[in-house]
Write a protein that holds these residues in place. Structure first.
Motif, mmCIF file in Angstrom:
data_model
loop_
_atom_site.group_PDB
_atom_site.id
_atom_site.type_symbol
_atom_site.label_atom_id
_atom_site.label_comp_id
_atom_site.label_asym_id
_atom_site.label_seq_id
_atom_site.Cartn_x
_atom_site.Cartn_y
_atom_site.Cartn_z
ATOM 1 N N ASN A 61 -59.127 -12.137 4.175
ATOM 2 C CA ASN A 61 -59.601 -11.401 2.996
ATOM 3 C C ASN A 61 -58.688 -10.241 2.623
ATOM 4 O OD1 ASN A 61 -61.818 -12.962 2.392
ATOM 5 N ND2 ASN A 61 -63.261 -11.707 3.558
ATOM 6 N N GLN A 62 -57.877 -9.804 3.549
ATOM 7 C CA GLN A 62 -56.999 -8.660 3.288
ATOM 8 C C GLN A 62 -55.564 -9.075 2.966
ATOM 9 O OE1 GLN A 62 -57.343 -5.352 6.035
ATOM 10 N NE2 GLN A 62 -59.340 -6.091 6.755
ATOM 11 N N ARG A 63 -55.355 -10.352 2.763
ATOM 12 C CA ARG A 63 -54.007 -10.832 2.463
ATOM 13 C C ARG A 63 -54.047 -11.764 1.251
ATOM 14 N NH1 ARG A 63 -53.040 -7.037 4.928
ATOM 15 N NH2 ARG A 63 -51.960 -6.848 6.944
ATOM 16 N N THR A 64 -52.958 -11.807 0.505
ATOM 17 C CA THR A 64 -52.817 -12.710 -0.639
ATOM 18 C C THR A 64 -51.915 -13.865 -0.222
ATOM 19 O OG1 THR A 64 -53.069 -10.896 -2.215
ATOM 20 C CG2 THR A 64 -52.070 -12.938 -3.031
ATOM 21 N N LEU A 65 -52.467 -15.061 -0.221
ATOM 22 C CA LEU A 65 -51.725 -16.239 0.231
ATOM 23 C C LEU A 65 -51.494 -17.199 -0.925
ATOM 24 C CD1 LEU A 65 -53.573 -16.966 3.612
ATOM 25 C CD2 LEU A 65 -51.603 -15.483 3.194
ATOM 26 N N LYS A 66 -50.587 -18.124 -0.711
ATOM 27 C CA LYS A 66 -50.288 -19.169 -1.679
ATOM 28 C C LYS A 66 -50.055 -20.465 -0.913
ATOM 29 C CE LYS A 66 -45.394 -17.913 -1.613
ATOM 30 N NZ LYS A 66 -44.226 -17.443 -2.399
ATOM 31 N N ALA A 67 -50.025 -21.566 -1.630
ATOM 32 C CA ALA A 67 -49.782 -22.855 -0.982
ATOM 33 C C ALA A 67 -48.361 -22.901 -0.439
ATOM 34 C CB ALA A 67 -50.023 -23.996 -1.960
ATOM 35 N N GLY A 68 -48.219 -23.454 0.755
ATOM 36 C CA GLY A 68 -46.906 -23.571 1.372
ATOM 37 C C GLY A 68 -46.833 -22.819 2.692
ATOM 38 N N GLU A 69 -45.639 -22.797 3.273
ATOM 39 C CA GLU A 69 -45.412 -22.088 4.530
ATOM 40 C C GLU A 69 -44.963 -20.666 4.221
ATOM 41 O OE1 GLU A 69 -43.709 -24.096 8.269
ATOM 42 O OE2 GLU A 69 -42.013 -22.930 7.496
ATOM 43 N N GLN A 93 -46.545 -17.014 11.114
ATOM 44 C CA GLN A 93 -46.185 -18.047 10.133
ATOM 45 C C GLN A 93 -47.398 -18.939 9.911
ATOM 46 O OE1 GLN A 93 -43.195 -21.402 10.809
ATOM 47 N NE2 GLN A 93 -42.004 -19.984 9.551
ATOM 48 N N LEU A 94 -47.831 -19.018 8.652
ATOM 49 C CA LEU A 94 -49.001 -19.812 8.299
ATOM 50 C C LEU A 94 -48.613 -20.934 7.351
ATOM 51 C CD1 LEU A 94 -51.983 -17.365 7.584
ATOM 52 C CD2 LEU A 94 -51.626 -18.798 9.590
#
Length: 218
Positions: A61-69, A93-94
């Motif tokens: 909830n405290q991070r902005t993610l996008k599709a991909g590695e 690494q996600l």
């Protein structure tokens, strides 16, 4: 004297991963999420510290993610009281995929059943004809059909059974990491008695080359 030591392969606890679904994203399943944690403190304290005593948390909830590695900074590092974190919070690494939902037909023709002698069974009835498959787009795109897992024999009366459903790819292999909106489906078999009736064959014309001896119904 103060010394520094880096601890490798420290497990990371991921919190609120389910919140990504509302954004059309999902974490790729079965990731081994670890990180490197640089610490500093007295030599005795550092050498007596184990990886189990280091608590690392990543709150999605405290991070902005996008599709991909991508590399993502963890949100919290807890260490034993006598040592401190050397520098800023480490990163992990996600792998993130798009979240996909799609309807897929349940293939009743894949049911394995057999009527008792003297009966035949018309097409079995399913309580529903499709389910919704959801999960990472990479895996959901592999799903070609949903198979009801049933093996029923010697059916001589109306029979209902609840059977498990499995998602299969185009090669009839099970697709992992997807969720079905319904894990089971009820199947109804309605056997009908077989009635033997005489068959009288009628043919016209004469062919001196062919000698008709028997006729078999198919």
């Amino acid at each position: 004297p103060v010394q520094r030591m880096t601890f490798n392969n420290v497990p990371v606890q991921i919190q609120n991963a389910e919140s990504l679904i509302a954004k059309g994203l999902i974490l790729v399943p079965n990731q081994n999420v670890t990180t490197r944690v640089p610490l500093e403190g007295a030599a005795n304290d550092l050498f007596s510290t184990s990886i189990d005593s280091i608590n690392v948390i990543l709150d999605i909830n405290q991070r902005t993610l996008k599709a991909g590695e991508q590399d993502v900074q963890v949100t919290y590092v807890q260490t034993p009281s006598t040592i401190i974190l050397n520098g800023s919070n480490p990163t992990v690494q996600l792998q993130v995929d798009e979240y996909l939902r799609k309807p897929v037909d349940i293939k009743k023709d894949l049911l394995d059943f057999e009527a008792a002698p003297g009966f035949y069974i018309p097409e079995p009835q399913l309580e529903r004809n499709f389910v919704t498959v959801s999960g990472p787009k990479t895996d959901v795109d592999k799903v070609a059909t949903v198979k009801p897992i049933a093996e029923k024999r010697n059916i001589s009366a109306t029979t209902r059974e609840v059977v498990k459903l499995e998602a299969l790819d185009s090669s009839d292999q099970i697709v992992s990491n997807v969720t079905l909106s319904e894990s089971y489906v009820e199947v109804t078999y309605v056997p009908q008695p077989v009635k033997e009736v005489p068959v009288e064959a009628i043919w016209e014309g004469v062919n001196p080359v062919i000698n008709l001896t028997t006729i078999h119904a198919n």
